[in-house]
Scaffold this motif. Structure first.
Motif, PDB file in Angstrom:
ATOM      1  N   ARG A 118       0.743  -1.264   0.156  1.00  0.00           N
ATOM      2  CA  ARG A 118       0.075   0.128  -0.012  1.00  0.00           C
ATOM      3  C   ARG A 118       0.768   1.062  -0.135  1.00  0.00           C
ATOM      4  NH1 ARG A 118      -1.846  -2.795   4.268  1.00  0.00           N
ATOM      5  NH2 ARG A 118      -1.074  -0.942   5.769  1.00  0.00           N
ATOM      6  N   ARG A 119       0.182   2.446  -0.325  1.00  0.00           N
ATOM      7  CA  ARG A 119       0.930   3.604  -0.368  1.00  0.00           C
ATOM      8  C   ARG A 119       1.494   4.091   1.181  1.00  0.00           C
ATOM      9  NH1 ARG A 119      -1.440   7.790  -4.019  1.00  0.00           N
ATOM     10  NH2 ARG A 119      -1.051   9.313  -2.448  1.00  0.00           N
ATOM     11  N   ASP A 120       0.768   3.778   1.936  1.00  0.00           N
ATOM     12  CA  ASP A 120       1.589   4.255   3.445  1.00  0.00           C
ATOM     13  C   ASP A 120       2.823   3.229   3.653  1.00  0.00           C
ATOM     14  OD1 ASP A 120      -0.272   1.974   3.569  1.00  0.00           O
ATOM     15  OD2 ASP A 120      -0.415   2.208   5.818  1.00  0.00           O
ATOM     16  N   GLU A 121       2.597   1.948   3.374  1.00  0.00           N
ATOM     17  CA  GLU A 121       3.526   0.899   3.409  1.00  0.00           C
ATOM     18  C   GLU A 121       5.007   1.393   2.499  1.00  0.00           C
ATOM     19  OE1 GLU A 121       2.150  -3.359   4.291  1.00  0.00           O
ATOM     20  OE2 GLU A 121       1.390  -2.420   2.351  1.00  0.00           O
ATOM     21  N   ALA A 122       4.586   1.912   1.449  1.00  0.00           N
ATOM     22  CA  ALA A 122       5.703   2.106   0.438  1.00  0.00           C
ATOM     23  C   ALA A 122       5.934   3.727   0.587  1.00  0.00           C
ATOM     24  CB  ALA A 122       5.135   1.849  -0.977  1.00  0.00           C
ATOM     25  N   ASN A 123       5.464   4.486   1.453  1.00  0.00           N
ATOM     26  CA  ASN A 123       5.883   5.845   1.782  1.00  0.00           C
ATOM     27  C   ASN A 123       5.757   6.585   0.310  1.00  0.00           C
ATOM     28  OD1 ASN A 123       6.562   8.131   2.959  1.00  0.00           O
ATOM     29  ND2 ASN A 123       8.631   8.028   2.230  1.00  0.00           N
ATOM     30  N   TYR A 124       4.572   6.060  -0.243  1.00  0.00           N
ATOM     31  CA  TYR A 124       4.189   6.764  -1.547  1.00  0.00           C
ATOM     32  C   TYR A 124       3.210   8.212  -1.258  1.00  0.00           C
ATOM     33  CZ  TYR A 124       1.947   7.204  -6.193  1.00  0.00           C
ATOM     34  OH  TYR A 124       1.305   7.963  -7.514  1.00  0.00           O
ATOM     35  N   LYS A 125       3.773   9.353  -1.716  1.00  0.00           N
ATOM     36  CA  LYS A 125       3.335  10.561  -1.429  1.00  0.00           C
ATOM     37  C   LYS A 125       2.940  11.311  -2.623  1.00  0.00           C
ATOM     38  CE  LYS A 125       5.447  10.946   2.956  1.00  0.00           C
ATOM     39  NZ  LYS A 125       6.542  11.850   3.874  1.00  0.00           N
ATOM     40  N   GLY A 126       1.838  11.912  -2.665  1.00  0.00           N
ATOM     41  CA  GLY A 126       1.451  12.633  -3.853  1.00  0.00           C
ATOM     42  C   GLY A 126       1.083  11.916  -5.242  1.00  0.00           C
ATOM     43  N   ARG A 127       0.841  12.530  -6.171  1.00  0.00           N
ATOM     44  CA  ARG A 127       0.794  12.032  -7.542  1.00  0.00           C
ATOM     45  C   ARG A 127       2.051  11.836  -8.410  1.00  0.00           C
ATOM     46  NH1 ARG A 127      -4.193  14.698 -10.537  1.00  0.00           N
ATOM     47  NH2 ARG A 127      -4.128  12.692 -11.788  1.00  0.00           N
ATOM     48  N   ARG A 128       1.922  10.652  -9.290  1.00  0.00           N
ATOM     49  CA  ARG A 128       2.966  10.360  -9.966  1.00  0.00           C
ATOM     50  C   ARG A 128       2.505  10.127 -11.208  1.00  0.00           C
ATOM     51  NH1 ARG A 128       7.028   6.302  -6.492  1.00  0.00           N
ATOM     52  NH2 ARG A 128       7.696   7.733  -4.862  1.00  0.00           N
ATOM     53  N   PRO A 129       3.249  10.424 -12.606  1.00  0.00           N
ATOM     54  CA  PRO A 129       3.193   9.999 -13.762  1.00  0.00           C
ATOM     55  C   PRO A 129       2.890   8.582 -14.121  1.00  0.00           C
ATOM     56  CG  PRO A 129       5.205  10.828 -13.756  1.00  0.00           C
ATOM     57  CD  PRO A 129       4.731  10.935 -12.425  1.00  0.00           C
ATOM     58  N   THR A 130       2.550   8.117 -15.124  1.00  0.00           N
ATOM     59  CA  THR A 130       2.630   7.054 -15.570  1.00  0.00           C
ATOM     60  C   THR A 130       3.857   6.085 -15.306  1.00  0.00           C
ATOM     61  OG1 THR A 130       0.727   7.123 -17.425  1.00  0.00           O
ATOM     62  CG2 THR A 130       2.282   5.041 -17.304  1.00  0.00           C
ATOM     63  N   CYS A 131       5.090   6.552 -15.636  1.00  0.00           N
ATOM     64  CA  CYS A 131       6.327   6.153 -15.327  1.00  0.00           C
ATOM     65  C   CYS A 131       7.362   7.120 -14.927  1.00  0.00           C
ATOM     66  CB  CYS A 131       6.682   5.605 -16.817  1.00  0.00           C
ATOM     67  SG  CYS A 131       8.439   4.663 -16.685  1.00  0.00           S
ATOM     68  N   GLN A 132       7.972   6.756 -13.773  1.00  0.00           N
ATOM     69  CA  GLN A 132       8.721   7.755 -12.927  1.00  0.00           C
ATOM     70  C   GLN A 132       9.958   6.953 -12.600  1.00  0.00           C
ATOM     71  OE1 GLN A 132       7.428   9.887  -9.360  1.00  0.00           O
ATOM     72  NE2 GLN A 132       8.077  11.760 -10.446  1.00  0.00           N
TER      73      GLN A 132
END
Length: 220
Positions: A118-132
């Motif tokens: 999940r986002r919280d597990e992965a420290n995913y913050k904000g929006r990202r484009p298709t590939c980054q």
């Protein structure tokens, strides 16, 4: 070697249920690809996006949050050469509108988006484009480790006798051949009897299988 976040998108009708996303992700795994839309012609932005990872780089597949699942990272694999890029003019057989693809060797993945990192597990913050590109290598390797630990978990949607019934609407909706009214019940019966799989190849992608008579109907 670099690491890339890649959003796999969704199916043609934008159905964002966990079952629809599982089916689309299953197609990606079995075809060993990442895909992109953007344009309906060879090259262009889609090819540019797919060419961002270089051969040997890691790709971390991401499923956006749906109506009944949180979303997150669902697979990690090694991207293959740029010569594996393909454009499909005819893509009726796919669950998605994406016509562009590039080959990936999926090494670790979950089959059910409910098991995603999940986002919280992965420290995913904000929006990202298709590939980054993921610049935080420690984070990327932690996501890969979590996916490795979760690989092989049986999804609840497949650990059930109702799997074929759940896939049935996709099978019925994506047929390309003209259907006689009396054949509708025949197609449904064959699909469910065979548990949604081709009895020869074992393929269970709804849009890739078809019901057929062994003996010509007109002669029987």
């Amino acid at each position: 070697m670099n690491y890339f976040h890649f959003n796999i998108g969704s199916i043609k009708d934008k159905n964002k249920s966990f079952n629809a996303m599982n089916l689309w992700w299953d197609e990606n795994i079995k075809r060993e690809v990442i895909t992109a839309g953007f344009t309906s012609a060879y090259g262009g932005k889609a090819a540019e996006v797919l060419s961002m990872p270089k051969e040997g780089d890691w790709v971390l597949a991401y499923a956006k949050k749906g109506k009944d699942f949180e979303g997150g990272y669902i697979g990690a694999g090694i991207i293959k050469g740029e010569n594996t890029y393909k454009f499909h003019q005819d893509h009726h057989w796919s669950l998605s509108n994406h016509q562009h693809e590039r080959a990936v060797d999926w090494l670790y993945f979950v089959s059910d988006v409910h098991n995603a990192v999940r986002r919280d597990e992965a420290n995913y913050k904000g929006r990202r484009p298709t590939c980054q590109k993921i610049t935080n290598i420690e984070l990327a390797e932690r996501i890969i480790d979590m996916l490795k630990a979760r690989s092989g978990q049986i999804p609840s949607s497949q650990n059930s006798s109702s799997t074929a019934k759940e896939k049935l609407p996709l099978f019925l909706n994506f047929t390309q051949a003209p259907i006689r009214r009396e054949q509708a019940s025949f197609r449904e019966a064959v699909y469910l009897t065979c548990n949604g799989q081709c009895v020869i190849s074992g393929c269970d992608i709804p849009v890739a299988v078809e019901a057929a008579h062994i003996k010509c109907l007109a002669e029987s």
